[in-house]
Write an enzyme that holds these catalytic residues in place. Structure first.
Site, PDB file in Angstrom:
ATOM      1  N   ASP A  98      -6.919  -1.089   0.409  1.00  0.00           N
ATOM      2  CA  ASP A  98      -7.425  -0.191   1.438  1.00  0.00           C
ATOM      3  C   ASP A  98      -8.325  -1.016   2.342  1.00  0.00           C
ATOM      4  O   ASP A  98      -9.292  -1.626   1.869  1.00  0.00           O
ATOM      5  CB  ASP A  98      -8.213   0.953   0.787  1.00  0.00           C
ATOM      6  CG  ASP A  98      -8.614   2.043   1.764  1.00  0.00           C
ATOM      7  OD1 ASP A  98      -7.912   2.227   2.778  1.00  0.00           O
ATOM      8  OD2 ASP A  98      -9.622   2.721   1.506  1.00  0.00           O
TER       9      ASP A  98
ATOM     10  N   ARG B 155      -4.790   2.758  -5.095  1.00  0.00           N
ATOM     11  CA  ARG B 155      -4.073   1.983  -4.076  1.00  0.00           C
ATOM     12  C   ARG B 155      -4.187   0.492  -4.362  1.00  0.00           C
ATOM     13  O   ARG B 155      -5.172   0.042  -4.927  1.00  0.00           O
ATOM     14  CB  ARG B 155      -4.606   2.293  -2.691  1.00  0.00           C
ATOM     15  CG  ARG B 155      -6.073   1.981  -2.567  1.00  0.00           C
ATOM     16  CD  ARG B 155      -6.782   2.767  -1.528  1.00  0.00           C
ATOM     17  NE  ARG B 155      -6.741   4.170  -1.819  1.00  0.00           N
ATOM     18  CZ  ARG B 155      -7.246   5.112  -1.050  1.00  0.00           C
ATOM     19  NH1 ARG B 155      -7.831   4.791   0.060  1.00  0.00           N
ATOM     20  NH2 ARG B 155      -7.184   6.365  -1.365  1.00  0.00           N
TER      21      ARG B 155
ATOM     22  N   ASP C 229     -10.557  -0.577   5.715  1.00  0.00           N
ATOM     23  CA  ASP C 229     -11.125   0.405   6.645  1.00  0.00           C
ATOM     24  C   ASP C 229     -11.952  -0.288   7.707  1.00  0.00           C
ATOM     25  O   ASP C 229     -12.825  -1.107   7.381  1.00  0.00           O
ATOM     26  CB  ASP C 229     -12.032   1.388   5.899  1.00  0.00           C
ATOM     27  CG  ASP C 229     -11.283   2.358   5.014  1.00  0.00           C
ATOM     28  OD1 ASP C 229     -10.119   2.669   5.327  1.00  0.00           O
ATOM     29  OD2 ASP C 229     -11.873   2.816   4.015  1.00  0.00           O
TER      30      ASP C 229
ATOM     31  N   ARG D  45       0.853  -1.191   0.000  1.00  0.00           N
ATOM     32  CA  ARG D  45       0.000   0.000   0.000  1.00  0.00           C
ATOM     33  C   ARG D  45       0.885   1.235   0.000  1.00  0.00           C
ATOM     34  O   ARG D  45       1.778   1.374   0.823  1.00  0.00           O
ATOM     35  CB  ARG D  45      -0.903   0.001   1.232  1.00  0.00           C
ATOM     36  CG  ARG D  45      -1.533   1.338   1.612  1.00  0.00           C
ATOM     37  CD  ARG D  45      -2.732   1.665   0.754  1.00  0.00           C
ATOM     38  NE  ARG D  45      -3.215   3.001   0.980  1.00  0.00           N
ATOM     39  CZ  ARG D  45      -4.317   3.303   1.666  1.00  0.00           C
ATOM     40  NH1 ARG D  45      -5.024   2.361   2.212  1.00  0.00           N
ATOM     41  NH2 ARG D  45      -4.702   4.556   1.782  1.00  0.00           N
TER      42      ARG D  45
END
Length: 160
Positions: free
Chosen positions: A94, A91, A96, A82
């Site tokens: 990711d 990217r 989250d 990343r």
């Protein structure tokens, strides 16, 4: 604690990036009862001069604290190269932390529930695949929230 995470990628074979992250999470000693939504493609948020994203949502129970879970997610991102070149830019991966039980967390490194999740079809649609009746912080069920969003750019990825 029940955690929900968003997975996204738009570089270096995004479907493979998501699948690798899923395998890594599933095999972690602190991750139990792992489930993952179908995978979708979506248009990028922010700069449009980048490839479409591949997105999914996963849920699992864990004894990790929110910060320890964030550290795990960021270590997986780093292992998959990343790079944060620009805000909302492309990217490889990711991850989250969307929800951590019913906890509300606001510290410099982490905000839970994720501050933008209610507005993002690429989060709410796969979340709806996992927990349609779950009540969100705004009082809506996931299904009710989904009905308020334009998800016309989402395309289900058929897996081999």
């Amino acid at each position: 604690m029940q955690a929900y995470i968003g997975l996204g990628s738009n570089l270096e074979n995004p479907v493979a990036q998501i699948k690798q992250a899923i395998e890594t999470l599933q095999s972690h000693d602190s991750v139990h009862a792992f489930r993952v939504s179908p995978i979708y493609s979506s248009k990028p948020v922010g700069p449009q001069d980048q490839p479409d994203y591949i997105n999914a949502v996963a849920t699992f129970s864990t004894e990790l604290s929110p910060i320890a879970l964030l550290d795990l997610l960021q270590s997986i991102e780093q292992a998959q190269r990343r790079v944060r070149e620009r805000h909302w830019g492309p990217r490889t991966l990711d991850l989250d932390l969307l929800l951590y039980g019913a906890e509300e967390i606001q510290i410099p490194r982490l905000t839970v529930p994720h501050p933008h999740m209610l507005d993002r079809g690429f989060v709410i649609k796969p979340l709806n695949d996992l927990a349609p009746e779950m009540r969100l912080g705004n009082g809506n069920t996931v299904t009710e929230q989904l009905q308020q969003l334009d998800t016309s750019d989402l395309v289900l990825i058929k897996e081999d």
